[in-house]
Design a protein around this motif. Structure first.
Motif, mmCIF file in Angstrom:
data_model
loop_
_atom_site.group_PDB
_atom_site.id
_atom_site.type_symbol
_atom_site.label_atom_id
_atom_site.label_comp_id
_atom_site.label_asym_id
_atom_site.label_seq_id
_atom_site.Cartn_x
_atom_site.Cartn_y
_atom_site.Cartn_z
ATOM 1 N N ASN A 42 -29.781 -37.297 138.127
ATOM 2 C CA ASN A 42 -29.188 -38.635 138.175
ATOM 3 C C ASN A 42 -27.686 -38.486 137.984
ATOM 4 N N SER A 65 -37.248 -38.663 130.408
ATOM 5 C CA SER A 65 -35.874 -38.849 130.870
ATOM 6 C C SER A 65 -34.898 -38.035 130.032
ATOM 7 N N ASN A 322 -30.564 -48.457 136.590
ATOM 8 C CA ASN A 322 -31.390 -47.284 136.852
ATOM 9 C C ASN A 322 -32.082 -47.376 138.209
ATOM 10 N N ASP A 340 -39.565 -45.005 137.679
ATOM 11 C CA ASP A 340 -38.216 -45.364 137.284
ATOM 12 C C ASP A 340 -37.514 -44.127 136.737
ATOM 13 N N GLY A 342 -33.160 -42.316 136.247
ATOM 14 C CA GLY A 342 -31.850 -42.651 135.712
ATOM 15 C C GLY A 342 -30.920 -43.305 136.714
ATOM 16 N N LEU A 343 -29.642 -43.339 136.350
ATOM 17 C CA LEU A 343 -28.618 -44.016 137.136
ATOM 18 C C LEU A 343 -28.196 -43.161 138.330
#
Length: 351
Positions: A42, A65, A322, A340, A342-343
């Motif tokens: 990410n 994560s 995200n 889902d 990260g960014l």
């Protein structure tokens, strides 16, 4: 020998046979907590943040994560661009922070880092026992781009190879390194061929504008270029180039329309896949024309990766919250799972 003795001998022999069979058919134990799974890079926020790496187990039952931060209690740095591998080691490239963090790919325990000799590093590959990482250099200077050469034992940069503007992704085969030059914040249309025995550029090959991905298959280097976007004022269409690895002279170009900008060339079982206009297209390696019908439609993607009969699609959404990664079965085209992450999820890698 009495009956009890015979039975005891037979039992002992049975145990020995079972033991030998167990040794011969031993199951490989996990090498670490993050073995047998999927790694997602990410990018993170461009300023004031850090990139991360997420983990998804092969059976989709475990997700985690920011695993680097969890294991090492520190951040990777700004804009996690990519991961490259050397055996059990993973090289995690943080572009804006000018840093490469080296970890055990299965445990994610930090082994070292490189913080000098880098200037806008992008992607990493290994050839001839050495590491290579593309660098944009100062983006205001179009003549300072280079490939850094990394000593894989000391994690030190021991030399550089000057190259043309905007080196990005690289592929290695038979002591040859192929580097696609997208042009950094400008544009370019070159592929460098580097001999990793003497670490010199042996030639540059013209391809389509803004080459973004490459594959080697069936004696050819396949290069997908997206073309120049319309906002530059001189829009050009994408090109898929088929380049003979014998002498690089035999080149066939498959041209897209002027407003068509494909990306993320992947391959599985002699079938190419790429993204274009919110859809995924499929092309057999023997085809002589580009496909005109989408293979999977209505796909929102930032990046796409093909691996082991599956397609992994990252979606950066609004680039401020995200993102997600979706996994499709290539044969059935069915969506298996969405996670889902990260960014700004960019790369998908496999342990």
């Amino acid at each position: 020998m009495n009956m009890k003795g015979k039975i005891a001998s037979l039992l002992a022999l049975g145990v020995l046979i079972i033991s030998c069979e167990s040794d011969d058919n031993s199951v490989d134990l996990p090498k670490g907590e993050y073995d047998n799974g999927i790694l997602i890079t990410n990018e993170g926020a461009f300023s004031g943040g850090t990139g991360t790496v997420d983990y998804i187990s092969d059976d989709y039952s475990v997700t985690e994560s920011s695993i680097y931060n969890k294991v090492n209690n520190e951040n990777l740095g700004t804009i996690v661009q990519s991961i490259g591998f050397n055996g059990e080691e993973a090289y995690i490239v943080a572009n804006v922070s000018n840093k490469i963090s080296i970890v055990n790919r299965n445990t994610f325990e930090k082994l070292g880092e490189i913080t000098t000799g880098l200037n806008n590093p992008r992607y990493f590959a290994v050839s001839n026992g050495k590491g290579y990482v593309t660098n944009w250099g100062d983006t205001a200077d179009e003549n300072d781009d280079y490939i850094a050469i990394i000593n894989l034992s000391s994690f030190a940069i021991e030399g550089t190879i000057p190259v043309v503007l905007g080196p990005e992704k690289l592929l290695a085969q038979n002591n040859i390194l192929y580097v696609a030059h997208s042009g950094a914040y400008g544009t370019n249309n070159k592929v460098s061929v580097i001999n990793t025995i003497n670490d010199e550029v042996s030639r540059t090959i013209d391809v389509g504008d803004v080459p973004n991905s490459m594959q080697i298959e069936d004696g050819y280097l396949w290069v997908l270029a997206s073309g120049k976007p319309s906002y530059l004022g001189e829009e050009t269409g994408g090109v898929l180039s088929k380049i003979s690895l014998r002498d690089y002279a035999d080149i066939i170009n498959y041209n897209f329309g002027v407003t068509e900008h494909p990306g993320s060339l992947g391959i599985d079982d002699e079938e190419f896949y790429y993204g274009l206009g919110g859809a995924i297209y499929k092309m057999n390696i023997e085809d002589t024309e580009l496909p005109t019908t989408a293979y999977i439609e209505n796909i929102s993607y930032y990046n796409m990766t093909i691996y082991d009969d599956k397609m992994y699609v990252t979606d950066a959404k609004d680039y401020a919250s995200n993102g997600s990664v979706s996994i499709y079965d290539l044969e059935t085209k069915e969506l298996e799972q969405t996670f889902d992450v990260g960014l700004i999820p960019g790369g998908v890698y496999f342990n």
